[in-house]
Design a protein around this motif. Structure first.
Motif, mmCIF file in Angstrom:
data_model
loop_
_atom_site.group_PDB
_atom_site.id
_atom_site.type_symbol
_atom_site.label_atom_id
_atom_site.label_comp_id
_atom_site.label_asym_id
_atom_site.label_seq_id
_atom_site.Cartn_x
_atom_site.Cartn_y
_atom_site.Cartn_z
ATOM 1 N N UNK A 609 0.773 -1.275 -0.001
ATOM 2 C CA UNK A 609 -0.172 -0.165 0.171
ATOM 3 C C UNK A 609 0.824 1.279 0.117
ATOM 4 N N UNK A 610 1.879 1.202 0.915
ATOM 5 C CA UNK A 610 2.911 2.552 0.947
ATOM 6 C C UNK A 610 3.486 2.885 -0.394
ATOM 7 N N UNK A 611 3.964 1.533 -1.060
ATOM 8 C CA UNK A 611 4.601 1.653 -2.438
ATOM 9 C C UNK A 611 3.518 2.280 -3.325
ATOM 10 N N UNK A 612 2.376 1.952 -3.336
ATOM 11 C CA UNK A 612 1.608 2.353 -4.203
ATOM 12 C C UNK A 612 1.122 4.177 -3.856
ATOM 13 N N UNK A 613 1.240 4.342 -2.419
ATOM 14 C CA UNK A 613 1.030 5.749 -2.274
ATOM 15 C C UNK A 613 2.290 6.774 -2.595
ATOM 16 N N UNK A 614 3.463 6.020 -2.626
ATOM 17 C CA UNK A 614 4.647 6.760 -3.104
ATOM 18 C C UNK A 614 4.532 7.121 -4.628
ATOM 19 N N UNK A 615 4.124 6.005 -5.330
ATOM 20 C CA UNK A 615 3.986 6.150 -6.769
ATOM 21 C C UNK A 615 3.023 7.291 -7.283
ATOM 22 N N UNK A 616 1.935 7.158 -6.347
ATOM 23 C CA UNK A 616 0.917 8.318 -6.662
ATOM 24 C C UNK A 616 1.223 9.542 -6.217
ATOM 25 N N UNK A 617 2.012 9.850 -5.418
ATOM 26 C CA UNK A 617 2.650 11.039 -5.010
ATOM 27 C C UNK A 617 3.413 11.649 -6.280
ATOM 28 N N UNK A 618 4.249 10.830 -6.877
ATOM 29 C CA UNK A 618 5.027 11.225 -7.903
ATOM 30 C C UNK A 618 4.343 11.540 -8.841
ATOM 31 N N UNK A 619 3.176 10.716 -9.437
ATOM 32 C CA UNK A 619 2.269 10.929 -10.471
ATOM 33 C C UNK A 619 1.607 12.086 -10.300
#
Length: 883
Positions: A609-619
């Motif tokens: 979940x935190x990996x996805x959150x980090x990716x979303x922040x960059x997007x």
């Protein structure tokens, strides 16, 4: 290169020809016995430069005027509709060749056939004197006059001021007076009636016309209404005899039959599309479920608790059917004994006991629930809003009410309603057989026949999508996890973002005191993920807050300002006001933000979940997480258009709505430009489209040093009933914008219909029994598509459980006939479905539609201030704040 020609089938005919240029649909196998072939959906070769003398197949700016009720003669209306039909028919049909026959699936469509000897019916214009304003009373009065004057052997369909009969009667004025029966007194009053009938035309059911569709739809509706086992809730008929009881939750799950009459390209041209849906209905009355017997629960918070709930009556109306009511609030100052003017001074207790007797029980001390509706003032004729009152003890709550029901019901519903194809199609057939008991005798009088049995449909299937990230990383499949840890089960971990053009150096993390115990672990994981995806060191600066609320959001944002490249708020509670305040501030200042609840970060999937959150922040910062392999369309700009309405249907005429527009700015479709417009109450998308479209074209030209050669529009949120409006208004606005900017681009325009209710399933050879869902990238271009114009269905999403609906794409404009015939556009839509960065897999609609829809929703909820959008800096239009 084009696809290879198909070889000869094993005892079949010669194979189909190759499928056009680069990545077009290849030829299929031969006749029966040839192996199923997976077909490429990639883009064709780059378009040739558009000549200056290019002229579209038709000119929308000079099209016929919009049909306006009451302002045109029937002849003018027919002329307008004919011209619109010609526009659609001028669009060429796709020519997939033998590839379309590579595989067959079953669909939830049942074909209608016609008996030509009984297919003619007659259309009459009707006028009653004195006039009856109520549609229901008008229909019943007309029906009774014809039966009384011509006998019961006449079957009648009434639609507005038009009557359809299966037997011809004379054009004349009929004088009629009811026979004193109390029912007719209630319907028609005490006055004698004169009915003028004029034969307009005779029509054949075998002709696909609006009139024949009206007749068939009314026969379907009558067949459902006549069946006592079906009860109507909303637009769907539910079969309570098949209800599944959930005694531990005091609920019922009721299967429903959703029937749609659809035009098809085979047989008679009409078919019935049947789908099964489920509805939760409480076994208790609203009085008992809300525990209103306990006076502590009758307080000011009750109105918010029941707002927007849909409830169903415990009693049957005069047609022996339940009613559904949309509740808008509660009035705790009134009770069952309150005298109401609209009930001639009676109370609701008196009204319900006198009207429904033993069907209802009226406990004491009930607050009144109300539904806002409109009615005409008898003196002025103007529509006025008024409240229609109900007692909680005569209503049952339908659906899952989050404010009332806990997670146990949701989990149970997910288990019951994730219906696999074999179960779903069996349920459809079971309910269809019950429906056909009433439909068969009614339909035969009008020359209609249908038997339960599913239509088989030819499909084409694309290979599973492949995503590309940095350092040449590729991953194929119908879903992909962003797993950055190398281990035996994951030998090739995900690399960084495909493109990192918007650097992120500092993240401001706002953490409440109640979450500090787990913050160190969260910080370590998310910091590592940010560094990995971004390929740069990202600093996380901590800001401690008492709790996640509006005050804390304002203090942090004011203190930090634009020193942070992104805000990350951790919370253990839900606060819509704080969330909206954060989104408003961050979007206004061009800084993306992310909110995460601690509850979603616990358990075995914390790291994922935190990996996805980090990716979303960059997007959200404007970076491209991945690209779709093979998707590189130079000179093509894709545009998604959607709309978010304010409030419910009754409020749309008085409240503003927001239009969202998302356009691609690069050939790989990985970067976007966002546009938002607040529409005045009652305004259409066409009225707000020109300005954001011009802005999007300017951004594309600035980034690519040239204007696009083709614009492909995917318009979401419209229905097929809006096609004339879109044809005559929205496309005209697009042409106007292109002309103003002197952009010489081709136009393709597709209406995206998400809720098509078309379901398909694989099946065993020689059987129609459903066995499973076809793979993502499945395309349908024939059989169940309309014979008028061009349309296709695409099943682009992955179905892990359940049986998803295919999405319909209706082509309203295409300036490149070659690309349309070679099926470029299903491939384009399928590629875009894999480029939505908030989901690790392909979604149901093109990414530009989903981005536009999400952005419009966020804007309407958080960014609109007194009818206008918060002023946004120009450089924030590339961020995606809604993910």
């Amino acid at each position: 290169m084009g696809g290879k020609d198909g070889g000869k089938g094993k005892g079949g005919g010669k194979g189909g020809k190759g499928g056009g240029k680069k990545g077009g649909y290849g030829g299929g196998g031969g006749g029966k016995g040839g192996p199923p072939t997976k077909v490429s959906l990639r883009d064709p070769a780059p378009l040739a430069a558009k000549p200056k003398e290019y002229i579209p197949p038709y000119n929308f700016t000079e099209a016929a005027p919009r049909v306006t009720r009451g302002k045109q003669t029937p002849e003018e209306v027919k002329s307008i509709k004919d011209s619109l039909a010609k526009m659609l028919n001028d669009i060429p049909k796709p020519q997939p060749g033998a590839a379309a026959k590579t595989k067959e699936v079953v669909s939830n469509v049942i074909e209608l056939t016609f008996d030509k000897a009984h297919s003619i019916y007659y259309q009459y214009d009707v006028q009653l004197t004195p006039k009856i304003s109520s549609r229901h009373k008008f229909k019943e009065t007309v029906r009774q006059i014809i039966i009384d004057t011509h006998g019961k052997d006449h079957d009648i369909v009434v639609s507005g001021d038009i009557v359809y009969l299966n037997n011809k009667i004379k054009d004349q004025t009929y004088n009629w007076k009811h026979n004193g029966d109390s029912f007719y007194k209630k319907i028609a009053g005490s006055s004698p009636f004169k009915m003028d009938m004029k034969l307009t035309r005779s029509i054949s059911n075998t002709e696909i016309t609006a009139e024949s569709r009206t007749v068939i739809s009314n026969i379907v509706k009558e067949a459902l209404d006549k069946n006592p086992d079906f009860q109507k809730i909303g637009r769907t008929m539910f079969h309570f005899k098949s209800a599944i009881s959930l005694p531990e939750l005091k609920k019922q799950v009721v299967p429903g039959l959703h029937i749609t009459l659809v035009p098809v390209s085979v047989g008679s041209g009409f078919a019935l599309q049947l789908d099964v849906t489920n509805k939760v209905v409480s076994e208790q009355t609203a009085f008992d479920e809300l525990r209103l017997g306990d006076k502590k629960n009758i307080n000011k918070g009750l109105s918010a608790l029941v707002e927007d709930l849909v409830m169903m009556t415990v009693y049957d109306n005069k047609d022996k059917k339940k009613r559904t009511v949309h509740i808008d609030g509660a009035d705790i100052a009134m009770n069952e004994e309150t005298k109401l003017k609209d009930l001639d001074g009676r109370s609701l207790k008196e009204y319900f006991e006198q009207t429904y007797g033993s069907q209802v029980k009226i406990p004491k001390g009930q607050p009144l629930l109300y539904s806002k509706t409109q009615r005409r003032n008898k003196e002025t004729g103007a529509k006025e809003e008024f409240k229609e009152y109900y007692l909680p003890s005569v209503l049952r709550i339908t659906g899952i009410a989050p404010k009332i029901n806990g997670p146990n019901l949701k989990a149970k519903m997910n288990e019951l309603c994730a219906v696999k194809p074999n179960i779903r199609f069996k349920k459809i057939l079971d309910l269809a057989r019950i429906f056909f008991q009433e439909f068969k005798p009614l339909g035969e009088k009008w020359g209609l026949k249908a038997e339960p049995g599913f239509v088989k449909v030819p499909i084409m299937t694309a290979p599973s999508p492949t995503i590309v990230m940095s350092d040449g990383y590729e991953k194929s499949g119908e879903s992909w996890r962003l797993d950055i840890d190398k281990r035996e089960s994951n030998p090739r971990p995900t690399t960084g973002c495909f493109e990192n053009s918007h650097p992120m150096k500092v993240v401001c993390a706002a953490v409440p005191s109640s979450c500090m115990g787990c913050w160190s672990d969260i910080q370590r994981i998310i910091s590592r993920a940010l560094d990995h995806f971004h390929k740069n060191k990202v600093t996380i600066k901590l800001e401690k807050i008492p709790q996640f609320d509006t005050k804390s959001v304002a203090e942090v944002c004011t203190k930090v300002g634009n020193k942070a490249d992104c805000y990350f708020f951790l919370t253990d509670r839900t606060d819509d006001g704080a969330y909206n305040a954060l989104k408003k501030y961050c979007t206004k200042n061009g800084v993306p933000s992310q909110v995460a609840r601690v509850g979603s970060l616990s358990g075995s999937k914390t790291k994922s979940v935190l990996n996805n959150i980090a990716a979303q922040m960059l997007v959200k910062r404007g970076n491209a997480l991945w690209a779709k392999k093979g998707c590189d369309r130079k000179g093509v700009m894709c545009v998604g258009i959607s709309q978010s309405h304010a409030g419910d249907g009754a409020g749309r005429g008085t409240d503003s709505s927001v239009m969202g527009i998302c356009s691609t700015t690069d050939s790989k479709m990985t970067h976007h430009h966002m546009g938002r417009v607040v529409l005045e109450p009652g305004a259409t998308i066409a009225q707000g489209l020109e300005k954001p479209l011009k802005e999007a074209l300017a951004v594309y030209e600035k980034k690519n040093k040239t204007a696009p050669r083709e614009l492909v529009f995917f318009r979401e949120g419209g229905s097929e009933g809006e096609v004339p409006l879109i044809l005559l208004e929205e496309i005209a606005v697009i042409e106007k914008a292109l002309e103003a900017l002197k952009v010489n681009a081709k136009i393709s325009f597709f209406l995206v219909i998400r809720n098509s209710h078309l379901r398909i399933s694989t099946h065993d050879e020689g059987s129609i029994a459903a066995t499973g869902v076809p793979g993502c990238g499945t395309v349908i271009t024939s059989t169940v598509t309309s014979p008028v114009g061009m349309e296709f269905y695409l099943l682009s999403q992955v179905a892990n459980i359940g049986s998803p609906c295919a999405v319909k794409y209706k082509c309203l404009r295409c300036d490149d006939e070659k690309d349309l015939k070679e099926l470029k556009y299903p491939g384009l839509a399928n590629d875009l479905a894999s480029l939505y960065y908030n989901w690790q897999g392909p979604i149901a609609t093109p990414s530009v539609c989903k981005y536009a829809s999400s952005d419009a929703k966020l804007t309407s909820e958080a960014l609109v201030e007194k009818g206008t959008i918060c002023k946004l800096p120009a450089d924030t239009k590339a961020i995606l704040p809604f993910l």
